[in-house]
Write an enzyme that holds these catalytic residues in place. Structure first.
Site, PDB file in Angstrom:
ATOM      1  N   ARG A  25      18.527 -32.642  -4.297  1.00 53.02           N
ATOM      2  CA  ARG A  25      17.934 -33.105  -3.032  1.00 53.02           C
ATOM      3  C   ARG A  25      17.221 -31.957  -2.323  1.00 53.02           C
ATOM      4  O   ARG A  25      16.085 -32.101  -1.834  1.00 53.02           O
ATOM      5  CB  ARG A  25      19.045 -33.676  -2.150  1.00 53.02           C
ATOM      6  CG  ARG A  25      18.637 -34.004  -0.722  1.00 53.02           C
ATOM      7  CD  ARG A  25      19.863 -34.547   0.015  1.00 53.02           C
ATOM      8  NE  ARG A  25      19.620 -34.805   1.418  1.00 53.02           N
ATOM      9  CZ  ARG A  25      19.793 -33.925   2.379  1.00 53.02           C
ATOM     10  NH1 ARG A  25      20.192 -32.687   2.090  1.00 53.02           N
ATOM     11  NH2 ARG A  25      19.572 -34.248   3.633  1.00 53.02           N
ATOM     12  N   ALA A  26      17.886 -30.799  -2.296  1.00 53.22           N
ATOM     13  CA  ALA A  26      17.298 -29.646  -1.594  1.00 53.22           C
ATOM     14  C   ALA A  26      16.017 -29.183  -2.298  1.00 53.22           C
ATOM     15  O   ALA A  26      15.024 -28.842  -1.645  1.00 53.22           O
ATOM     16  CB  ALA A  26      18.310 -28.511  -1.517  1.00 53.22           C
ATOM     17  N   ARG A  29      13.245 -31.877  -1.564  1.00 52.79           N
ATOM     18  CA  ARG A  29      12.741 -31.906  -0.183  1.00 52.79           C
ATOM     19  C   ARG A  29      12.023 -30.603   0.184  1.00 52.79           C
ATOM     20  O   ARG A  29      11.033 -30.629   0.913  1.00 52.79           O
ATOM     21  CB  ARG A  29      13.872 -32.239   0.785  1.00 52.79           C
ATOM     22  CG  ARG A  29      14.369 -33.655   0.506  1.00 52.79           C
ATOM     23  CD  ARG A  29      14.963 -34.356   1.679  1.00 52.79           C
ATOM     24  NE  ARG A  29      15.116 -35.775   1.368  1.00 52.79           N
ATOM     25  CZ  ARG A  29      15.893 -36.604   2.031  1.00 52.79           C
ATOM     26  NH1 ARG A  29      16.605 -36.167   3.049  1.00 52.79           N
ATOM     27  NH2 ARG A  29      15.956 -37.872   1.692  1.00 52.79           N
ATOM     28  N   SER A  77      22.075 -30.091 -25.047  1.00 53.23           N
ATOM     29  CA  SER A  77      20.981 -30.377 -25.977  1.00 53.23           C
ATOM     30  C   SER A  77      20.989 -29.423 -27.162  1.00 53.23           C
ATOM     31  O   SER A  77      20.782 -28.219 -26.996  1.00 53.23           O
ATOM     32  CB  SER A  77      19.645 -30.263 -25.234  1.00 53.23           C
ATOM     33  OG  SER A  77      18.575 -30.248 -26.146  1.00 53.23           O
ATOM     34  N   GLY A 106      24.903 -23.913 -16.017  1.00 55.01           N
ATOM     35  CA  GLY A 106      25.752 -22.743 -16.194  1.00 55.01           C
ATOM     36  C   GLY A 106      25.132 -21.718 -17.124  1.00 55.01           C
ATOM     37  O   GLY A 106      23.915 -21.688 -17.329  1.00 55.01           O
ATOM     38  N   ASP A 132      33.048 -23.761 -13.607  1.00 50.30           N
ATOM     39  CA  ASP A 132      33.750 -22.608 -14.184  1.00 50.30           C
ATOM     40  C   ASP A 132      33.651 -21.322 -13.364  1.00 50.30           C
ATOM     41  O   ASP A 132      34.460 -20.408 -13.533  1.00 50.30           O
ATOM     42  CB  ASP A 132      33.236 -22.336 -15.601  1.00 50.30           C
ATOM     43  CG  ASP A 132      33.462 -23.503 -16.551  1.00 50.30           C
ATOM     44  OD1 ASP A 132      34.342 -24.333 -16.248  1.00 50.30           O
ATOM     45  OD2 ASP A 132      32.765 -23.579 -17.580  1.00 50.30           O
ATOM     46  N   ARG A 216      66.353 -16.599  -9.181  1.00 48.57           N
ATOM     47  CA  ARG A 216      66.204 -16.810  -7.730  1.00 48.57           C
ATOM     48  C   ARG A 216      66.459 -18.272  -7.360  1.00 48.57           C
ATOM     49  O   ARG A 216      66.114 -18.706  -6.264  1.00 48.57           O
ATOM     50  CB  ARG A 216      64.808 -16.394  -7.285  1.00 48.57           C
ATOM     51  CG  ARG A 216      64.602 -14.909  -7.425  1.00 48.57           C
ATOM     52  CD  ARG A 216      63.349 -14.447  -6.707  1.00 48.57           C
ATOM     53  NE  ARG A 216      63.349 -13.004  -6.667  1.00 48.57           N
ATOM     54  CZ  ARG A 216      62.844 -12.229  -7.627  1.00 48.57           C
ATOM     55  NH1 ARG A 216      62.284 -12.763  -8.672  1.00 48.57           N
ATOM     56  NH2 ARG A 216      62.905 -10.918  -7.529  1.00 48.57           N
ATOM     57  N   THR A 219      63.881 -24.265  -7.751  1.00 51.51           N
ATOM     58  CA  THR A 219      64.200 -25.603  -8.258  1.00 51.51           C
ATOM     59  C   THR A 219      62.987 -26.273  -8.892  1.00 51.51           C
ATOM     60  O   THR A 219      63.114 -27.209  -9.664  1.00 51.51           O
ATOM     61  CB  THR A 219      64.723 -26.511  -7.128  1.00 51.51           C
ATOM     62  OG1 THR A 219      63.768 -26.466  -6.080  1.00 51.51           O
ATOM     63  CG2 THR A 219      66.073 -26.060  -6.649  1.00 51.51           C
ATOM     64  N   LYS A 251      57.570 -30.017 -18.946  1.00 44.62           N
ATOM     65  CA  LYS A 251      56.553 -31.086 -19.017  1.00 44.62           C
ATOM     66  C   LYS A 251      55.170 -30.443 -19.033  1.00 44.62           C
ATOM     67  O   LYS A 251      54.988 -29.326 -18.518  1.00 44.62           O
ATOM     68  CB  LYS A 251      56.634 -31.995 -17.776  1.00 44.62           C
ATOM     69  CG  LYS A 251      57.900 -32.792 -17.683  1.00 44.62           C
ATOM     70  CD  LYS A 251      57.847 -34.006 -18.604  1.00 44.62           C
ATOM     71  CE  LYS A 251      59.195 -34.715 -18.627  1.00 44.62           C
ATOM     72  NZ  LYS A 251      59.295 -35.724 -19.671  1.00 44.62           N
TER      73      LYS A 251
HETATM   74  N1  LIG Z   1      20.906 -19.762 -26.911  1.00 45.35           N
HETATM   75  C1  LIG Z   1      20.363 -20.885 -26.401  1.00 45.35           C
HETATM   76  N2  LIG Z   1      19.063 -21.182 -26.616  1.00 45.35           N
HETATM   77  C2  LIG Z   1      18.513 -22.295 -26.121  1.00 45.35           C
HETATM   78  N3  LIG Z   1      19.170 -23.183 -25.369  1.00 45.35           N
HETATM   79  C3  LIG Z   1      20.460 -22.936 -25.107  1.00 45.35           C
HETATM   80  C4  LIG Z   1      21.133 -21.784 -25.600  1.00 45.35           C
HETATM   81  N4  LIG Z   1      22.416 -21.821 -25.176  1.00 45.35           N
HETATM   82  C5  LIG Z   1      22.534 -22.951 -24.462  1.00 45.35           C
HETATM   83  N5  LIG Z   1      21.371 -23.621 -24.403  1.00 45.35           N
HETATM   84  C6  LIG Z   1      21.085 -24.922 -23.796  1.00 45.35           C
HETATM   85  O1  LIG Z   1      21.775 -25.056 -22.561  1.00 45.35           O
HETATM   86  C7  LIG Z   1      22.580 -26.237 -22.611  1.00 45.35           C
HETATM   87  C8  LIG Z   1      23.741 -26.133 -21.684  1.00 45.35           C
HETATM   88  O2  LIG Z   1      24.610 -25.082 -22.115  1.00 45.35           O
HETATM   89  P1  LIG Z   1      26.205 -25.295 -22.095  1.00 45.35           P
HETATM   90  O3  LIG Z   1      26.517 -26.553 -22.807  1.00 45.35           O
HETATM   91  O4  LIG Z   1      26.792 -24.024 -22.584  1.00 45.35           O
HETATM   92  O5  LIG Z   1      26.542 -25.560 -20.573  1.00 45.35           O
HETATM   93  P2  LIG Z   1      26.409 -24.599 -19.308  1.00 45.35           P
HETATM   94  O6  LIG Z   1      25.024 -24.585 -18.824  1.00 45.35           O
HETATM   95  O7  LIG Z   1      27.023 -23.267 -19.617  1.00 45.35           O
HETATM   96  O8  LIG Z   1      27.268 -25.400 -18.234  1.00 45.35           O
HETATM   97  P3  LIG Z   1      28.866 -25.654 -18.257  1.00 45.35           P
HETATM   98  O9  LIG Z   1      29.498 -24.446 -18.879  1.00 45.35           O
HETATM   99  O10 LIG Z   1      29.204 -25.833 -16.839  1.00 45.35           O
HETATM  100  O11 LIG Z   1      29.087 -26.885 -19.047  1.00 45.35           O
HETATM  101  C9  LIG Z   1      22.923 -26.374 -24.084  1.00 45.35           C
HETATM  102  O12 LIG Z   1      23.354 -27.670 -24.398  1.00 45.35           O
HETATM  103  C10 LIG Z   1      21.591 -26.022 -24.728  1.00 45.35           C
HETATM  104  O13 LIG Z   1      20.703 -27.096 -24.671  1.00 45.35           O
HETATM  105  O1  LIG Z   2      32.725 -32.109 -20.944  1.00 46.77           O
HETATM  106  P1  LIG Z   2      32.876 -31.340 -22.195  1.00 46.77           P
HETATM  107  O2  LIG Z   2      31.604 -31.336 -22.973  1.00 46.77           O
HETATM  108  O3  LIG Z   2      34.080 -31.760 -22.942  1.00 46.77           O
HETATM  109  O4  LIG Z   2      33.088 -29.806 -21.814  1.00 46.77           O
HETATM  110  C1  LIG Z   2      34.248 -29.292 -21.258  1.00 46.77           C
HETATM  111  C2  LIG Z   2      33.925 -27.931 -20.753  1.00 46.77           C
HETATM  112  O5  LIG Z   2      32.967 -28.033 -19.712  1.00 46.77           O
HETATM  113  C3  LIG Z   2      33.480 -27.474 -18.525  1.00 46.77           C
HETATM  114  O6  LIG Z   2      34.113 -28.497 -17.795  1.00 46.77           O
HETATM  115  C4  LIG Z   2      32.369 -26.909 -17.696  1.00 46.77           C
HETATM  116  O7  LIG Z   2      31.792 -25.828 -18.381  1.00 46.77           O
HETATM  117  C5  LIG Z   2      34.496 -26.445 -19.020  1.00 46.77           C
HETATM  118  O8  LIG Z   2      35.409 -26.074 -18.015  1.00 46.77           O
HETATM  119  C6  LIG Z   2      35.098 -27.183 -20.191  1.00 46.77           C
HETATM  120  O9  LIG Z   2      35.614 -26.253 -21.127  1.00 46.77           O
HETATM  121 MG   LIG Z   3      29.026 -22.546 -19.389  1.00 51.47          MG
END
Ligand SMILES: Nc1ncnc2c1ncn2[C@@H]1O[C@H](COP(=O)(O)OP(=O)(O)OP(=O)(O)O)[C@@H](O)[C@H]1O
Ligand SMILES: O=P(O)(O)OC[C@H]1O[C@](O)(CO)[C@@H](O)[C@@H]1O
Ligand SMILES: [Mg+2]
Length: 327
Positions: A25-26, A29, A77, A106, A132, A216, A219, A251
Protein backbone atom coordinates in the site's frame (compact mmCIF):
# COMPACT_ATOMS: atom_id res chain seq x y z
CA UNK A 1 22.79 10.10 -15.84
CA UNK A 2 20.36 7.37 -14.81
CA UNK A 3 17.12 7.10 -16.79
CA UNK A 4 14.21 8.99 -15.14
CA UNK A 5 11.79 6.60 -13.46
CA UNK A 6 8.23 6.82 -14.74
CA UNK A 7 6.93 3.43 -13.80
CA UNK A 8 7.58 1.09 -10.83
CA UNK A 9 6.61 -2.55 -10.23
CA UNK A 10 6.19 -4.08 -6.78
CA UNK A 11 6.14 -7.76 -5.80
CA UNK A 12 6.23 -9.95 -2.69
CA UNK A 13 8.45 -13.05 -2.62
CA UNK A 14 9.46 -15.87 -0.28
CA UNK A 15 7.35 -16.65 2.80
CA UNK A 16 4.44 -14.27 3.33
CA UNK A 17 4.80 -12.03 6.38
CA UNK A 18 2.32 -9.80 8.22
CA UNK A 19 2.97 -6.22 7.11
CA UNK A 20 3.59 -7.07 3.45
CA UNK A 21 0.19 -5.66 2.48
CA UNK A 22 0.88 -2.46 4.41
CA UNK A 23 4.19 -2.14 2.55
CA UNK A 24 2.54 -2.69 -0.86
CA UNK A 25 0.00 0.00 0.00
CA UNK A 26 2.78 2.42 0.95
CA UNK A 27 4.71 1.70 -2.27
CA UNK A 28 1.60 2.18 -4.42
CA UNK A 29 0.43 5.36 -2.75
CA UNK A 30 3.90 6.95 -2.62
CA UNK A 31 4.44 6.17 -6.32
CA UNK A 32 1.13 7.79 -7.20
CA UNK A 33 1.91 10.77 -4.94
CA UNK A 34 5.01 11.35 -7.08
CA UNK A 35 2.92 10.88 -10.25
CA UNK A 36 4.53 7.59 -11.24
CA UNK A 37 2.72 4.59 -12.69
CA UNK A 38 2.81 1.55 -10.41
CA UNK A 39 2.25 -2.13 -11.25
CA UNK A 40 1.52 -4.98 -8.85
CA UNK A 41 3.17 -8.27 -9.84
CA UNK A 42 1.34 -11.38 -8.64
CA UNK A 43 3.14 -14.50 -7.27
CA UNK A 44 6.61 -13.02 -6.79
CA UNK A 45 9.28 -13.76 -9.37
CA UNK A 46 7.08 -16.42 -11.03
CA UNK A 47 4.56 -13.70 -11.88
CA UNK A 48 7.32 -11.40 -13.10
CA UNK A 49 8.58 -14.10 -15.48
CA UNK A 50 5.05 -14.68 -16.79
CA UNK A 51 4.10 -11.00 -16.94
CA UNK A 52 1.30 -11.59 -14.43
CA UNK A 53 0.89 -7.95 -13.39
CA UNK A 54 -1.55 -5.09 -13.47
CA UNK A 55 -1.47 -1.37 -12.94
CA UNK A 56 -2.64 -0.34 -9.47
CA UNK A 57 -4.23 2.85 -8.21
CA UNK A 58 -4.87 4.26 -4.76
CA UNK A 59 -8.17 2.35 -4.55
CA UNK A 60 -6.52 -0.99 -5.44
CA UNK A 61 -4.82 -0.96 -2.04
CA UNK A 62 -7.70 0.24 0.12
CA UNK A 63 -8.52 -1.85 3.19
CA UNK A 64 -5.39 -4.02 3.03
CA UNK A 65 -3.26 -2.21 5.63
CA UNK A 66 -4.72 -4.40 8.36
CA UNK A 67 -4.54 -7.75 6.57
CA UNK A 68 -2.01 -10.56 7.00
CA UNK A 69 -0.56 -12.45 4.03
CA UNK A 70 -0.03 -10.61 0.76
CA UNK A 71 -2.81 -9.71 -1.64
CA UNK A 72 -0.29 -9.89 -4.51
CA UNK A 73 0.43 -13.49 -3.44
CA UNK A 74 3.95 -14.84 -3.05
CA UNK A 75 6.04 -17.67 -4.47
CA UNK A 76 9.32 -19.49 -4.15
CA UNK A 77 10.34 -19.37 -7.81
CA UNK A 78 12.76 -22.00 -9.10
CA UNK A 79 12.78 -20.44 -12.58
CA UNK A 80 14.07 -17.07 -11.37
CA UNK A 81 17.21 -18.84 -10.12
CA UNK A 82 18.11 -19.59 -13.76
CA UNK A 83 19.58 -17.17 -16.32
CA UNK A 84 16.67 -17.96 -18.67
CA UNK A 85 14.13 -17.09 -15.97
CA UNK A 86 15.85 -13.80 -15.21
CA UNK A 87 16.01 -12.96 -18.94
CA UNK A 88 12.25 -13.58 -19.28
CA UNK A 89 11.58 -11.36 -16.26
CA UNK A 90 13.65 -8.57 -17.82
CA UNK A 91 11.74 -8.88 -21.08
CA UNK A 92 8.44 -8.56 -19.22
CA UNK A 93 9.63 -5.35 -17.55
CA UNK A 94 10.59 -3.95 -20.95
CA UNK A 95 7.29 -5.03 -22.48
CA UNK A 96 5.34 -3.23 -19.75
CA UNK A 97 7.70 -0.22 -19.87
CA UNK A 98 8.61 -0.60 -16.21
CA UNK A 99 11.73 1.28 -15.14
CA UNK A 100 12.26 0.12 -11.55
CA UNK A 101 11.36 -2.64 -9.13
CA UNK A 102 10.49 -2.86 -5.43
CA UNK A 103 10.84 -6.38 -4.01
CA UNK A 104 9.42 -7.24 -0.59
CA UNK A 105 10.91 -10.40 0.88
CA UNK A 106 13.82 -11.98 2.68
CA UNK A 107 17.43 -12.95 2.02
CA UNK A 108 16.59 -15.24 -0.93
CA UNK A 109 14.50 -12.54 -2.59
CA UNK A 110 17.34 -10.04 -2.25
CA UNK A 111 19.95 -12.51 -3.54
CA UNK A 112 17.85 -12.91 -6.69
CA UNK A 113 17.22 -9.15 -6.94
CA UNK A 114 20.93 -8.37 -6.69
CA UNK A 115 21.77 -10.84 -9.48
CA UNK A 116 19.01 -9.29 -11.60
CA UNK A 117 20.36 -5.78 -11.01
CA UNK A 118 23.91 -6.82 -11.88
CA UNK A 119 22.76 -8.40 -15.14
CA UNK A 120 20.28 -5.86 -16.43
CA UNK A 121 20.87 -2.68 -14.43
CA UNK A 122 17.17 -2.29 -13.54
CA UNK A 123 17.06 -0.16 -10.37
CA UNK A 124 15.75 -2.33 -7.57
CA UNK A 125 15.10 -1.56 -3.92
CA UNK A 126 14.28 -4.24 -1.35
CA UNK A 127 11.95 -3.99 1.63
CA UNK A 128 12.75 -6.54 4.37
CA UNK A 129 9.65 -8.70 4.75
CA UNK A 130 10.19 -11.98 6.59
CA UNK A 131 9.22 -13.25 10.01
CA UNK A 132 12.79 -14.56 10.44
CA UNK A 133 14.43 -11.14 11.08
CA UNK A 134 17.58 -12.58 9.50
CA UNK A 135 18.75 -9.57 7.47
CA UNK A 136 21.75 -7.38 8.15
CA UNK A 137 21.03 -3.64 7.81
CA UNK A 138 17.74 -3.43 9.66
CA UNK A 139 16.80 -3.95 13.30
CA UNK A 140 13.41 -5.38 12.33
CA UNK A 141 12.00 -7.11 9.27
CA UNK A 142 8.29 -6.85 8.54
CA UNK A 143 6.36 -9.64 10.21
CA UNK A 144 8.83 -10.35 13.00
CA UNK A 145 6.93 -8.30 15.58
CA UNK A 146 3.57 -9.85 14.72
CA UNK A 147 5.00 -13.38 14.57
CA UNK A 148 6.70 -13.06 17.95
CA UNK A 149 3.50 -11.69 19.50
CA UNK A 150 1.64 -14.68 18.08
CA UNK A 151 4.23 -17.07 19.53
CA UNK A 152 4.05 -15.38 22.93
CA UNK A 153 0.27 -15.72 22.93
CA UNK A 154 0.58 -19.45 22.11
CA UNK A 155 3.25 -20.14 24.73
CA UNK A 156 1.21 -18.31 27.40
CA UNK A 157 -1.63 -20.72 26.63
CA UNK A 158 0.65 -23.76 26.62
CA UNK A 159 1.96 -22.68 30.01
CA UNK A 160 -1.53 -23.07 31.48
CA UNK A 161 -1.38 -26.79 30.73
CA UNK A 162 2.29 -27.05 31.66
CA UNK A 163 1.47 -25.59 35.11
CA UNK A 164 -1.71 -27.55 35.65
CA UNK A 165 -0.06 -30.89 34.86
CA UNK A 166 3.57 -30.22 35.91
CA UNK A 167 4.72 -30.85 32.38
CA UNK A 168 7.81 -29.94 30.43
CA UNK A 169 6.94 -28.56 26.98
CA UNK A 170 9.26 -28.22 24.03
CA UNK A 171 7.81 -25.53 21.79
CA UNK A 172 9.32 -25.38 18.31
CA UNK A 173 9.29 -22.05 16.54
CA UNK A 174 10.27 -20.94 13.02
CA UNK A 175 13.19 -18.81 11.92
CA UNK A 176 14.91 -21.11 9.44
CA UNK A 177 18.61 -20.91 10.44
CA UNK A 178 18.22 -17.84 12.65
CA UNK A 179 17.20 -17.76 16.31
CA UNK A 180 15.58 -14.32 16.57
CA UNK A 181 12.02 -15.57 17.02
CA UNK A 182 13.17 -18.14 19.58
CA UNK A 183 15.38 -15.75 21.53
CA UNK A 184 12.82 -12.96 21.87
CA UNK A 185 9.91 -15.23 22.71
CA UNK A 186 11.97 -17.20 25.24
CA UNK A 187 12.65 -13.97 27.15
CA UNK A 188 9.07 -12.75 26.74
CA UNK A 189 7.57 -15.97 28.12
CA UNK A 190 10.12 -16.70 30.85
CA UNK A 191 11.17 -19.97 29.25
CA UNK A 192 13.43 -22.32 31.20
CA UNK A 193 15.77 -22.60 28.24
CA UNK A 194 16.10 -21.79 24.56
CA UNK A 195 17.89 -23.86 21.91
CA UNK A 196 19.29 -21.64 19.18
CA UNK A 197 20.99 -22.27 15.82
CA UNK A 198 23.66 -19.71 16.72
CA UNK A 199 24.84 -21.66 19.80
CA UNK A 200 26.71 -24.92 20.26
CA UNK A 201 24.57 -26.12 23.15
CA UNK A 202 25.04 -29.78 24.13
CA UNK A 203 22.51 -32.21 25.62
CA UNK A 204 24.50 -32.03 28.86
CA UNK A 205 23.90 -28.25 28.93
CA UNK A 206 20.19 -28.83 28.41
CA UNK A 207 20.01 -31.57 31.05
CA UNK A 208 21.80 -29.20 33.44
CA UNK A 209 19.18 -26.47 32.89
CA UNK A 210 16.35 -28.94 33.44
CA UNK A 211 17.97 -30.24 36.64
CA UNK A 212 18.43 -26.70 37.91
CA UNK A 213 14.74 -26.02 37.20
CA UNK A 214 13.74 -29.18 39.10
CA UNK A 215 15.96 -28.32 42.06
CA UNK A 216 14.12 -25.00 42.35
CA UNK A 217 10.80 -26.85 42.32
CA UNK A 218 9.59 -25.23 39.12
CA UNK A 219 6.19 -26.70 38.38
CA UNK A 220 5.95 -25.77 34.73
CA UNK A 221 8.72 -25.61 32.22
CA UNK A 222 8.92 -24.38 28.68
CA UNK A 223 11.92 -24.91 26.43
CA UNK A 224 11.78 -22.87 23.22
CA UNK A 225 13.35 -24.75 20.32
CA UNK A 226 14.42 -22.85 17.19
CA UNK A 227 13.78 -24.99 14.11
CA UNK A 228 17.34 -24.54 12.77
CA UNK A 229 19.17 -25.59 15.97
CA UNK A 230 21.98 -28.15 15.95
CA UNK A 231 20.59 -30.65 18.50
CA UNK A 232 17.70 -31.82 16.31
CA UNK A 233 13.99 -31.22 15.95
CA UNK A 234 11.80 -30.83 19.01
CA UNK A 235 10.62 -34.48 18.93
CA UNK A 236 14.20 -35.78 18.83
CA UNK A 237 15.19 -33.44 21.65
CA UNK A 238 12.17 -34.41 23.78
CA UNK A 239 12.94 -38.10 23.25
CA UNK A 240 16.54 -37.71 24.50
CA UNK A 241 15.36 -35.70 27.50
CA UNK A 242 12.74 -38.33 28.34
CA UNK A 243 15.40 -41.07 28.12
CA UNK A 244 17.56 -39.11 30.56
CA UNK A 245 14.71 -38.07 32.92
CA UNK A 246 12.09 -40.85 32.59
CA UNK A 247 10.05 -39.36 35.45
CA UNK A 248 9.32 -36.17 33.47
CA UNK A 249 6.05 -35.70 31.62
CA UNK A 250 7.31 -34.20 28.34
CA UNK A 251 5.23 -32.78 25.48
CA UNK A 252 6.04 -31.21 22.13
CA UNK A 253 4.22 -28.43 20.28
CA UNK A 254 5.33 -27.30 16.84
CA UNK A 255 3.78 -23.92 16.17
CA UNK A 256 4.38 -24.03 12.40
CA UNK A 257 2.70 -21.72 9.93
CA UNK A 258 0.30 -20.11 12.36
CA UNK A 259 3.33 -17.93 13.17
CA UNK A 260 3.16 -16.38 9.70
CA UNK A 261 -0.53 -15.49 9.70
CA UNK A 262 -2.77 -12.88 11.23
CA UNK A 263 -3.26 -9.14 11.19
CA UNK A 264 -0.01 -7.17 11.39
CA UNK A 265 0.76 -5.49 14.71
CA UNK A 266 0.76 -1.70 14.98
CA UNK A 267 4.56 -1.80 14.92
CA UNK A 268 4.65 -3.82 11.68
CA UNK A 269 2.08 -1.53 10.03
CA UNK A 270 4.01 1.60 10.94
CA UNK A 271 7.36 0.08 9.90
CA UNK A 272 5.86 -1.12 6.61
CA UNK A 273 4.50 2.36 5.91
CA UNK A 274 7.88 3.98 6.61
CA UNK A 275 9.83 1.44 4.55
CA UNK A 276 7.41 1.45 1.61
CA UNK A 277 7.61 5.21 1.34
CA UNK A 278 11.39 5.20 1.72
CA UNK A 279 11.78 2.51 -0.94
CA UNK A 280 10.03 4.64 -3.56
CA UNK A 281 11.73 7.88 -2.51
CA UNK A 282 15.06 6.02 -2.58
CA UNK A 283 14.45 4.86 -6.15
CA UNK A 284 13.40 8.34 -7.25
CA UNK A 285 16.56 9.75 -5.66
CA UNK A 286 18.76 7.37 -7.64
CA UNK A 287 19.20 4.53 -5.13
CA UNK A 288 19.50 1.03 -6.58
CA UNK A 289 20.62 -2.45 -5.50
CA UNK A 290 19.85 -1.57 -1.88
CA UNK A 291 17.58 -2.66 0.94
CA UNK A 292 15.82 -0.01 2.95
CA UNK A 293 15.90 -0.62 6.69
CA UNK A 294 15.71 0.97 10.11
CA UNK A 295 18.75 0.88 12.39
CA UNK A 296 18.60 2.61 15.79
CA UNK A 297 15.39 4.37 14.63
CA UNK A 298 17.18 5.84 11.57
CA UNK A 299 16.24 5.02 8.00
CA UNK A 300 19.14 3.32 6.22
CA UNK A 301 19.98 1.92 2.78
CA UNK A 302 22.23 -1.16 2.74
CA UNK A 303 23.53 -2.81 -0.44
CA UNK A 304 21.50 -5.95 -1.10
CA UNK A 305 24.60 -8.09 -1.16
CA UNK A 306 25.67 -6.83 2.27
CA UNK A 307 22.19 -7.31 3.70
CA UNK A 308 22.37 -10.96 2.66
CA UNK A 309 26.06 -11.80 3.13
CA UNK A 310 26.60 -10.19 6.55
CA UNK A 311 24.82 -12.30 9.08
CA UNK A 312 22.33 -10.52 11.31
CA UNK A 313 23.66 -11.09 14.84
CA UNK A 314 21.64 -12.11 17.86
CA UNK A 315 22.11 -9.72 20.75
CA UNK A 316 24.26 -11.65 23.31
CA UNK A 317 22.64 -9.56 26.04
CA UNK A 318 19.32 -11.28 25.28
CA UNK A 319 20.89 -14.65 25.98
CA UNK A 320 22.36 -13.38 29.24
CA UNK A 321 18.98 -11.94 30.28
CA UNK A 322 17.19 -15.19 29.50
CA UNK A 323 19.70 -17.26 31.52
CA UNK A 324 19.68 -14.99 34.60
CA UNK A 325 15.91 -14.54 34.70
CA UNK A 326 15.16 -18.24 34.24
CA UNK A 327 16.69 -19.22 37.64
N1 LIG B 1 20.61 -17.26 -5.89
C1 LIG B 1 19.41 -16.86 -6.36
N2 LIG B 1 19.28 -16.42 -7.63
C2 LIG B 1 18.10 -16.03 -8.12
N3 LIG B 1 16.97 -16.01 -7.40
C3 LIG B 1 17.04 -16.41 -6.13
C4 LIG B 1 18.25 -16.86 -5.53
N4 LIG B 1 17.99 -17.21 -4.25
C5 LIG B 1 16.68 -16.99 -4.07
N5 LIG B 1 16.10 -16.51 -5.18
C6 LIG B 1 14.68 -16.22 -5.43
O1 LIG B 1 14.09 -15.62 -4.28
C7 LIG B 1 12.96 -16.40 -3.89
C8 LIG B 1 12.67 -16.24 -2.44
O2 LIG B 1 13.75 -16.77 -1.67
P1 LIG B 1 13.45 -17.65 -0.36
O3 LIG B 1 12.50 -18.73 -0.73
O4 LIG B 1 14.78 -18.02 0.19
O5 LIG B 1 12.66 -16.68 0.59
P2 LIG B 1 13.13 -15.33 1.31
O6 LIG B 1 13.05 -14.21 0.37
O7 LIG B 1 14.44 -15.55 1.99
O8 LIG B 1 11.95 -15.14 2.37
P3 LIG B 1 11.63 -16.07 3.65
O9 LIG B 1 12.94 -16.58 4.17
O10 LIG B 1 10.95 -15.15 4.58
O11 LIG B 1 10.74 -17.15 3.18
C9 LIG B 1 13.32 -17.81 -4.34
O12 LIG B 1 12.19 -18.63 -4.43
C10 LIG B 1 13.95 -17.53 -5.70
O13 LIG B 1 12.98 -17.30 -6.67
O1 LIG C 1 6.30 -21.99 4.15
P1 LIG C 1 7.45 -22.88 3.85
O2 LIG C 1 7.79 -22.83 2.40
O3 LIG C 1 7.24 -24.23 4.41
O4 LIG C 1 8.74 -22.27 4.56
C1 LIG C 1 8.96 -22.30 5.93
C2 LIG C 1 10.08 -21.36 6.21
O5 LIG C 1 9.68 -20.04 5.88
C3 LIG C 1 9.76 -19.21 7.01
O6 LIG C 1 8.51 -19.23 7.66
C4 LIG C 1 10.06 -17.80 6.60
O7 LIG C 1 11.35 -17.76 6.03
C5 LIG C 1 10.83 -19.87 7.87
O8 LIG C 1 10.78 -19.45 9.21
C6 LIG C 1 10.52 -21.33 7.65
O9 LIG C 1 11.68 -22.11 7.85
MG1 LIG D 1 14.93 -16.24 3.96
Amino acid sequence: MAKAIKSIAVLTSGGDAPGMNAAIRAVVRTSIFYEKRVFGVRRGYDGLIEGDMEELNTKSVKNILNLGGTFLKSARSEEFRTDEGQQKAYEQLQKHEIDALVVIGGNGTFTGAHRFYEKFGVPVVGIPGTIDNDLFGTDYTLGFDTATNTVVDCIDKIRDTASSHNRLFFVEVMGRDAGFIAMNTAVATGALDVILPEENKTFDDLFGEIERGASRRKTSNIVVVAEGNKLGNSFEIAEKVKAHFPQLDTKVTILGHLQRGGAPSCFDRVTASKLGLAAVEGLLNGRADVMVGIVDSELTYTFLQQAVMNKAQLDPEMLRISKILAI
